[in-house]
Design an enzyme around this catalytic site. Structure first.
Site, PDB file in Angstrom:
ATOM      1  N   CYS A 131     129.741 -34.075   8.648  1.00  0.00           N
ATOM      2  CA  CYS A 131     130.947 -33.843   9.463  1.00  0.00           C
ATOM      3  C   CYS A 131     130.762 -34.391  10.872  1.00  0.00           C
ATOM      4  O   CYS A 131     131.707 -34.913  11.478  1.00  0.00           O
ATOM      5  CB  CYS A 131     131.248 -32.350   9.577  1.00  0.00           C
ATOM      6  SG  CYS A 131     131.529 -31.556   8.017  1.00  0.00           S
TER       7      CYS A 131
HETATM    8  C1  BEZ Z   1     127.699 -31.886   6.021  1.00  0.00           C
HETATM    9  O1  BEZ Z   1     128.774 -31.898   6.603  1.00  0.00           O
HETATM   10  O2  BEZ Z   1     126.761 -32.524   6.429  1.00  0.00           O
HETATM   11  C2  BEZ Z   1     127.538 -31.110   4.758  1.00  0.00           C
HETATM   12  C3  BEZ Z   1     128.220 -29.925   4.591  1.00  0.00           C
HETATM   13  C4  BEZ Z   1     128.031 -29.202   3.425  1.00  0.00           C
HETATM   14  C5  BEZ Z   1     127.180 -29.714   2.433  1.00  0.00           C
HETATM   15  C6  BEZ Z   1     126.536 -30.916   2.617  1.00  0.00           C
HETATM   16  C7  BEZ Z   1     126.722 -31.627   3.790  1.00  0.00           C
END
Ligand code: BEZ
Length: 211
Positions: free
Chosen positions: A45
């Site tokens: 994100c």
């Molecule tokens: C992320 O945004 O990095 C993420 C969030 C949940 C699971 C895997 C990655």
């Protein structure tokens, strides 16, 4: 029930990093992208929000506003935005909703319980100025979105909203487009004055009308 293409995009009021908003009022006459993030301080994100900030001019050129959703609170968002700016070399100045009551995530069906009962998946809703859902794309949390594709979809949606054409595989702005099957061959010349190519009676190309 989940939202589908052509449905009204539900309105909501929300607290965001840029103040309180009423979604429909905030959109005004713009196109909109509402997209969800599983949680704050997560690596994928962080890169996606950074890319969104870096593409500010590209979204502005398309008269498209971007609104992010994450189910954490405002204090968490503010701290995370500092990290995003630092690590992605950007300035996040678009709103991120503090959706800690999951109101928006629920309205837009962004939590898929068989994936996670608490975190959202990566949903992207494309909303037209008349506040209709025009496209939806959904990825799991482990797959970061492709923002070139998001911009490409906006280009296609805006073009096909204004002209009776469709966009073929891997189409990019400026390339030839498809004459839809509903247009009778005897009407093609008048309706597509830039010319056309017939590959098969159902497969007809014309130059992009607004270029
Ligand atoms: C992320 O945004 O990095 C993420 C969030 C949940 C699971 C895997 C990655």
């Amino acid at each position: 029930m989940s939202l589908r293409i052509g449905d009204d995009a539900p309105n909501f009021k929300a607290r965001t990093t840029e103040g309180e908003i009423d979604f429909h009022q905030w959109l005004g006459n713009s196109w909109g992208i509402l997209y969800s993030h599983p949680a704050d301080y997560t690596p994928v994100c962080t890169t996606e929000l950074g890319r969104t900030a870096q593409l500010k001019e590209d979204f502005a050129k398309r008269k498209t506003k971007v609104l992010a959703v994450s189910v954490d609170d405002l204090d968490s968002h503010y701290g995370w935005v500092k990290d995003i700016n630092e690590t992605q070399n950007c300035n996040v100045d678009f709103p991120i909703i503090a959706d800690n009551d999951k109101n928006v995530a629920t309205l837009y069906n962004m939590i898929h319980p068989n994936a996670s009962t608490s975190a959202t998946v990566r949903s992207v809703y494309f909303i037209s100025p008349d506040k209709k859902v025009q496209a939806i794309i959904t990825y799991p949390a482990s797959t970061g979105r492709n923002f070139s594709e998001i911009l490409r979809v906006v280009d296609s949606l805006k073009l096909t909203a204004e002209h009776n054409v469709a966009t073929p595989v891997d189409w990019e702005d400026g390339q030839d487009v498809i004459i839809p099957p509903g247009v009778r061959q005897e009407d093609v010349e008048a309706k597509y004055p830039k010319g056309h190519r017939v590959i098969k009676p159902y497969l007809r190309y014309t130059p992009q009308p607004n270029k």
